[in-house]
Motif scaffolding. Structure first.
Motif, PDB file in Angstrom:
ATOM      1  N   LEU A 147     -25.776 -74.230  95.814  1.00 33.67           N
ATOM      2  CA  LEU A 147     -24.569 -73.850  95.069  1.00 33.67           C
ATOM      3  C   LEU A 147     -24.427 -74.684  93.799  1.00 33.67           C
ATOM      4  CD1 LEU A 147     -22.064 -73.389  98.045  1.00 33.67           C
ATOM      5  CD2 LEU A 147     -22.943 -71.579  96.548  1.00 33.67           C
ATOM      6  N   LYS A 148     -24.708 -75.973  93.897  1.00 33.63           N
ATOM      7  CA  LYS A 148     -24.607 -76.843  92.715  1.00 33.63           C
ATOM      8  C   LYS A 148     -25.650 -76.477  91.666  1.00 33.63           C
ATOM      9  CE  LYS A 148     -22.544 -80.904  94.955  1.00 33.63           C
ATOM     10  NZ  LYS A 148     -22.781 -82.303  95.409  1.00 33.63           N
ATOM     11  N   MET A 149     -26.842 -76.104  92.124  1.00 31.55           N
ATOM     12  CA  MET A 149     -27.908 -75.750  91.192  1.00 31.55           C
ATOM     13  C   MET A 149     -27.733 -74.350  90.607  1.00 31.55           C
ATOM     14  SD  MET A 149     -31.250 -77.339  93.142  1.00 31.55           S
ATOM     15  CE  MET A 149     -32.313 -77.182  91.712  1.00 31.55           C
ATOM     16  N   GLY A 150     -26.980 -73.511  91.317  1.00 32.52           N
ATOM     17  CA  GLY A 150     -26.787 -72.138  90.862  1.00 32.52           C
ATOM     18  C   GLY A 150     -28.056 -71.316  90.890  1.00 32.52           C
ATOM     19  N   ASN A 151     -28.924 -71.616  91.843  1.00 31.31           N
ATOM     20  CA  ASN A 151     -30.241 -70.980  91.877  1.00 31.31           C
ATOM     21  C   ASN A 151     -30.766 -70.977  93.308  1.00 31.31           C
ATOM     22  OD1 ASN A 151     -32.794 -70.019  91.354  1.00 31.31           O
ATOM     23  ND2 ASN A 151     -33.402 -71.699  90.006  1.00 31.31           N
ATOM     24  N   LEU A 152     -31.211 -69.821  93.769  1.00 28.99           N
ATOM     25  CA  LEU A 152     -31.817 -69.737  95.098  1.00 28.99           C
ATOM     26  C   LEU A 152     -33.315 -70.006  95.064  1.00 28.99           C
ATOM     27  CD1 LEU A 152     -30.221 -66.576  96.788  1.00 28.99           C
ATOM     28  CD2 LEU A 152     -29.579 -68.970  97.094  1.00 28.99           C
ATOM     29  N   ASP A 153     -33.929 -69.812  93.913  1.00 27.00           N
ATOM     30  CA  ASP A 153     -35.387 -69.851  93.823  1.00 27.00           C
ATOM     31  C   ASP A 153     -35.875 -71.212  93.339  1.00 27.00           C
ATOM     32  OD1 ASP A 153     -35.783 -67.055  94.586  1.00 27.00           O
ATOM     33  OD2 ASP A 153     -34.793 -66.614  92.676  1.00 27.00           O
ATOM     34  N   VAL A 154     -35.627 -72.223  94.157  1.00 29.15           N
ATOM     35  CA  VAL A 154     -35.960 -73.600  93.775  1.00 29.15           C
ATOM     36  C   VAL A 154     -37.088 -74.180  94.622  1.00 29.15           C
ATOM     37  CG1 VAL A 154     -33.645 -74.045  92.904  1.00 29.15           C
ATOM     38  CG2 VAL A 154     -34.163 -74.551  95.298  1.00 29.15           C
ATOM     39  N   ILE A 196     -38.333 -78.999 110.188  1.00 32.97           N
ATOM     40  CA  ILE A 196     -39.133 -79.152 108.976  1.00 32.97           C
ATOM     41  C   ILE A 196     -38.344 -78.534 107.828  1.00 32.97           C
ATOM     42  CG2 ILE A 196     -41.320 -78.630 107.838  1.00 32.97           C
ATOM     43  CD1 ILE A 196     -42.594 -78.422 110.604  1.00 32.97           C
ATOM     44  N   THR A 197     -37.557 -79.348 107.163  1.00 31.84           N
ATOM     45  CA  THR A 197     -36.642 -78.836 106.143  1.00 31.84           C
ATOM     46  C   THR A 197     -37.403 -78.452 104.876  1.00 31.84           C
ATOM     47  OG1 THR A 197     -36.221 -81.102 105.412  1.00 31.84           O
ATOM     48  CG2 THR A 197     -34.643 -80.141 106.945  1.00 31.84           C
ATOM     49  N   ALA A 198     -36.860 -77.451 104.189  1.00 35.89           N
ATOM     50  CA  ALA A 198     -37.388 -77.089 102.869  1.00 35.89           C
ATOM     51  C   ALA A 198     -36.946 -78.155 101.869  1.00 35.89           C
ATOM     52  CB  ALA A 198     -36.863 -75.721 102.453  1.00 35.89           C
ATOM     53  N   THR A 199     -37.775 -78.377 100.850  1.00 33.10           N
ATOM     54  CA  THR A 199     -37.471 -79.427  99.875  1.00 33.10           C
ATOM     55  C   THR A 199     -37.686 -78.924  98.457  1.00 33.10           C
ATOM     56  OG1 THR A 199     -39.734 -80.288  99.979  1.00 33.10           O
ATOM     57  CG2 THR A 199     -38.109 -81.290 101.459  1.00 33.10           C
ATOM     58  N   LEU A 200     -37.047 -79.616  97.530  1.00 29.45           N
ATOM     59  CA  LEU A 200     -37.307 -79.431  96.115  1.00 29.45           C
ATOM     60  C   LEU A 200     -38.676 -80.036  95.773  1.00 29.45           C
ATOM     61  CD1 LEU A 200     -33.780 -80.442  94.793  1.00 29.45           C
ATOM     62  CD2 LEU A 200     -34.774 -78.153  94.725  1.00 29.45           C
ATOM     63  N   PRO A 201     -39.224 -79.728  94.607  1.00 26.81           N
ATOM     64  CA  PRO A 201     -40.514 -80.315  94.233  1.00 26.81           C
ATOM     65  C   PRO A 201     -40.540 -81.840  94.277  1.00 26.81           C
ATOM     66  CG  PRO A 201     -39.999 -78.483  92.789  1.00 26.81           C
ATOM     67  CD  PRO A 201     -38.790 -78.693  93.650  1.00 26.81           C
ATOM     68  N   ASP A 202     -39.372 -82.476  94.096  1.00 27.41           N
ATOM     69  CA  ASP A 202     -39.335 -83.948  94.147  1.00 27.41           C
ATOM     70  C   ASP A 202     -39.188 -84.490  95.561  1.00 27.41           C
ATOM     71  OD1 ASP A 202     -36.702 -83.445  94.829  1.00 27.41           O
ATOM     72  OD2 ASP A 202     -35.818 -84.382  93.055  1.00 27.41           O
ATOM     73  N   GLY A 203     -39.181 -83.580  96.572  1.00 30.00           N
ATOM     74  CA  GLY A 203     -39.111 -83.999  97.965  1.00 30.00           C
ATOM     75  C   GLY A 203     -37.711 -84.072  98.532  1.00 30.00           C
ATOM     76  N   LYS A 204     -36.687 -83.810  97.722  1.00 33.64           N
ATOM     77  CA  LYS A 204     -35.316 -83.881  98.218  1.00 33.64           C
ATOM     78  C   LYS A 204     -35.020 -82.699  99.137  1.00 33.64           C
ATOM     79  CE  LYS A 204     -30.478 -83.996  96.702  1.00 33.64           C
ATOM     80  NZ  LYS A 204     -29.552 -83.934  95.534  1.00 33.64           N
ATOM     81  N   ARG A 221     -39.382 -64.584  95.281  1.00 33.56           N
ATOM     82  CA  ARG A 221     -37.961 -64.436  95.022  1.00 33.56           C
ATOM     83  C   ARG A 221     -37.222 -64.222  96.332  1.00 33.56           C
ATOM     84  NH1 ARG A 221     -34.374 -63.413  90.949  1.00 33.56           N
ATOM     85  NH2 ARG A 221     -32.738 -61.842  91.304  1.00 33.56           N
ATOM     86  N   ILE A 222     -36.161 -64.978  96.544  1.00 29.52           N
ATOM     87  CA  ILE A 222     -35.410 -64.909  97.796  1.00 29.52           C
ATOM     88  C   ILE A 222     -34.546 -63.652  97.834  1.00 29.52           C
ATOM     89  CG2 ILE A 222     -33.655 -66.023  99.245  1.00 29.52           C
ATOM     90  CD1 ILE A 222     -36.391 -67.470  99.115  1.00 29.52           C
ATOM     91  N   THR A 223     -34.749 -62.849  98.869  1.00 30.28           N
ATOM     92  CA  THR A 223     -33.928 -61.646  99.066  1.00 30.28           C
ATOM     93  C   THR A 223     -33.261 -61.611 100.435  1.00 30.28           C
ATOM     94  OG1 THR A 223     -35.850 -60.390  99.854  1.00 30.28           O
ATOM     95  CG2 THR A 223     -35.342 -60.264  97.499  1.00 30.28           C
ATOM     96  N   PRO A 277     -26.417 -61.975  93.769  1.00 29.96           N
ATOM     97  CA  PRO A 277     -26.695 -60.552  94.022  1.00 29.96           C
ATOM     98  C   PRO A 277     -28.102 -60.297  94.540  1.00 29.96           C
ATOM     99  CG  PRO A 277     -25.627 -60.849  91.884  1.00 29.96           C
ATOM    100  CD  PRO A 277     -25.994 -62.212  92.375  1.00 29.96           C
ATOM    101  N   GLN A 278     -29.045 -61.222  94.291  1.00 29.06           N
ATOM    102  CA  GLN A 278     -30.420 -61.004  94.736  1.00 29.06           C
ATOM    103  C   GLN A 278     -30.544 -60.993  96.255  1.00 29.06           C
ATOM    104  OE1 GLN A 278     -31.540 -64.933  92.942  1.00 29.06           O
ATOM    105  NE2 GLN A 278     -33.062 -64.973  94.589  1.00 29.06           N
ATOM    106  N   ILE A 279     -29.559 -61.545  96.963  1.00 28.29           N
ATOM    107  CA  ILE A 279     -29.582 -61.472  98.431  1.00 28.29           C
ATOM    108  C   ILE A 279     -29.323 -60.028  98.845  1.00 28.29           C
ATOM    109  CG2 ILE A 279     -28.508 -62.224 100.587  1.00 28.29           C
ATOM    110  CD1 ILE A 279     -27.727 -64.825  99.176  1.00 28.29           C
ATOM    111  N   GLU A 280     -30.323 -59.415  99.421  1.00 28.23           N
ATOM    112  CA  GLU A 280     -30.196 -58.026  99.864  1.00 28.23           C
ATOM    113  C   GLU A 280     -29.783 -57.927 101.320  1.00 28.23           C
ATOM    114  OE1 GLU A 280     -34.009 -56.359  99.087  1.00 28.23           O
ATOM    115  OE2 GLU A 280     -33.887 -56.657  96.900  1.00 28.23           O
ATOM    116  N   THR A 281     -30.225 -58.909 102.124  1.00 33.60           N
ATOM    117  CA  THR A 281     -30.003 -58.868 103.565  1.00 33.60           C
ATOM    118  C   THR A 281     -29.474 -60.201 104.061  1.00 33.60           C
ATOM    119  OG1 THR A 281     -31.798 -57.265 103.877  1.00 33.60           O
ATOM    120  CG2 THR A 281     -31.111 -58.525 105.812  1.00 33.60           C
ATOM    121  N   VAL A 282     -28.412 -60.147 104.872  1.00 32.26           N
ATOM    122  CA  VAL A 282     -27.902 -61.318 105.582  1.00 32.26           C
ATOM    123  C   VAL A 282     -28.235 -61.111 107.055  1.00 32.26           C
ATOM    124  CG1 VAL A 282     -25.871 -62.673 106.199  1.00 32.26           C
ATOM    125  CG2 VAL A 282     -26.070 -61.692 103.893  1.00 32.26           C
TER     126      VAL A 282
END
Length: 335
Positions: free
Chosen positions: A302-309, A286-294, A28-30, A75-80
């Protein structure tokens, strides 16, 4: 150094993903770490970002606004965690600080300290204290000669004066004003490699020397290994030490560190809004990607509304630097 260390070649290095034998899963991203750009008033020889006064890359207003929205929506982001270059020199520093602090998130600024004495940045110590920023500051040794060799003539003296200023404002004394220092070893010039010293014992040495000589106080010392990327990689390749240094790190691989590496619960964002598992992957593109490689961007999150992808973390052979010995991260040793 034993002869076998000298005669090793790249074919004998076990790729990191084979060493760990299983994918390294994201948790989980914090922590949201943002590299605001590569502008800096220094050009340190160990800088993996390769920042300098000549660099101009920095955050844009558009990406800054997207990041502020990200901070507010999750809110799950605890530290910037703000880094650079000198993060204070790059666009968006204060807007991001204030957006995060307005909703009570911890804000880390990774400062080189000497920025306090540059024209236009003299207000930073007071600004840090007013906003209760946690300062993590590079001081790669407690001795002047070693610091100036790594970071430039006069950097040690300026750093000491900057810490004294922070102490006057309450840093090192007030539990809401945290000042941590960072040690990193000199870049090896021969095959007599070594891991970072024990963090606890070195912290005591720093505390004693800085207190006795400058009446300085700080909270913690973090020991960080020089990863073979950026300027360190170029130097090692020039000295024909790159391969043997990686092999040295592999030979000290410690699987116990894997549960604590910073990439597990962190995403790293560059000034263009691209997402990475860590700042080191960012510098190696080396960019992070979605499971489909995107490839992932702030806009995508922001569009997905989810940090844990992100399912699996992208690893590379320089990950041995984070997992050798006691481990190494932006928060120092891991175990």
């Amino acid at each position: 150094m034993e002869k076998k260390m000298i005669t090793l070649n790249t074919n004998q290095l076990t790729p990191f993903h084979q060493k760990i034998k299983h994918p390294l899963n994201k948790q989980r991203i914090t922590v949201l770490q943002i590299n605001l750009g590569r502008r800096c008033n220094l050009a340190c020889n160990h800088c993996h970002v390769e920042a300098s006064p000549k660099r101009t890359e920095e955050l844009s207003p558009k990406i800054c606004q997207q990041l502020i929205e990200l901070i507010n929506r999750f809110p799950q982001i605890e530290t910037v965690d703000l880094t650079g270059g000198a993060p204070e020199m790059n666009y968006g520093f204060k807007p991001l600080v204030e957006a995060a602090r307005n909703i009570k998130k911890e804000v880390i600024v990774r400062s080189n300290l000497t920025i306090f004495f540059e024209t236009g940045f003299e207000d930073l110590p007071e600004y840090f204290a007013k906003n209760q920023l946690r300062v993590i500051a590079s001081l790669p040794c407690y001795l002047e000669d070693n610091v100036d060799k790594q970071r430039g003539k006069g950097v040690y003296d300026a750093s000491i004066r900057a810490i004294q200023k922070l102490n006057q404002l309450g840093y090192g004394n007030d539990p809401n004003l945290i000042l941590d220092l960072v040690y990193n070893p000199p870049i090896p010039s021969n095959e007599n490699f070594s891991l970072t010293p024990n963090q606890v014992s070195l912290e005591k040495d720093y505390q004693t020397f800085l207190k006795d000589n400058f009446d300085i106080k700080f909270d913690q010392l973090f020991t960080i290994t020089n990863l073979p990327i950026g300027r360190v990689k170029k130097y090692l390749k020039h000295k024909k030490l790159y391969d043997s240094y990686l092999q040295f790190l592999e030979s000290h691989y410690n699987p116990q560190t894997l549960d604590y590496v910073m990439c597990r619960n962190q995403i790293s964002v560059d000034y263009l809004g691209n997402i990475y598992d860590c700042d080191f992957n960012q510098m190696e593109n080396i960019t992070a990607t979605l499971p489909d490689g995107k490839p992932l961007t702030v806009e995508t999150l922001l569009k997905m509304g989810n940090l844990d992808v992100i399912n699996d973390i992208k690893t590379a052979d320089y990950c041995y630097g984070c997992t050798a010995g006691s481990g190494s991260s932006c928060g120092g040793s891991l175990i």
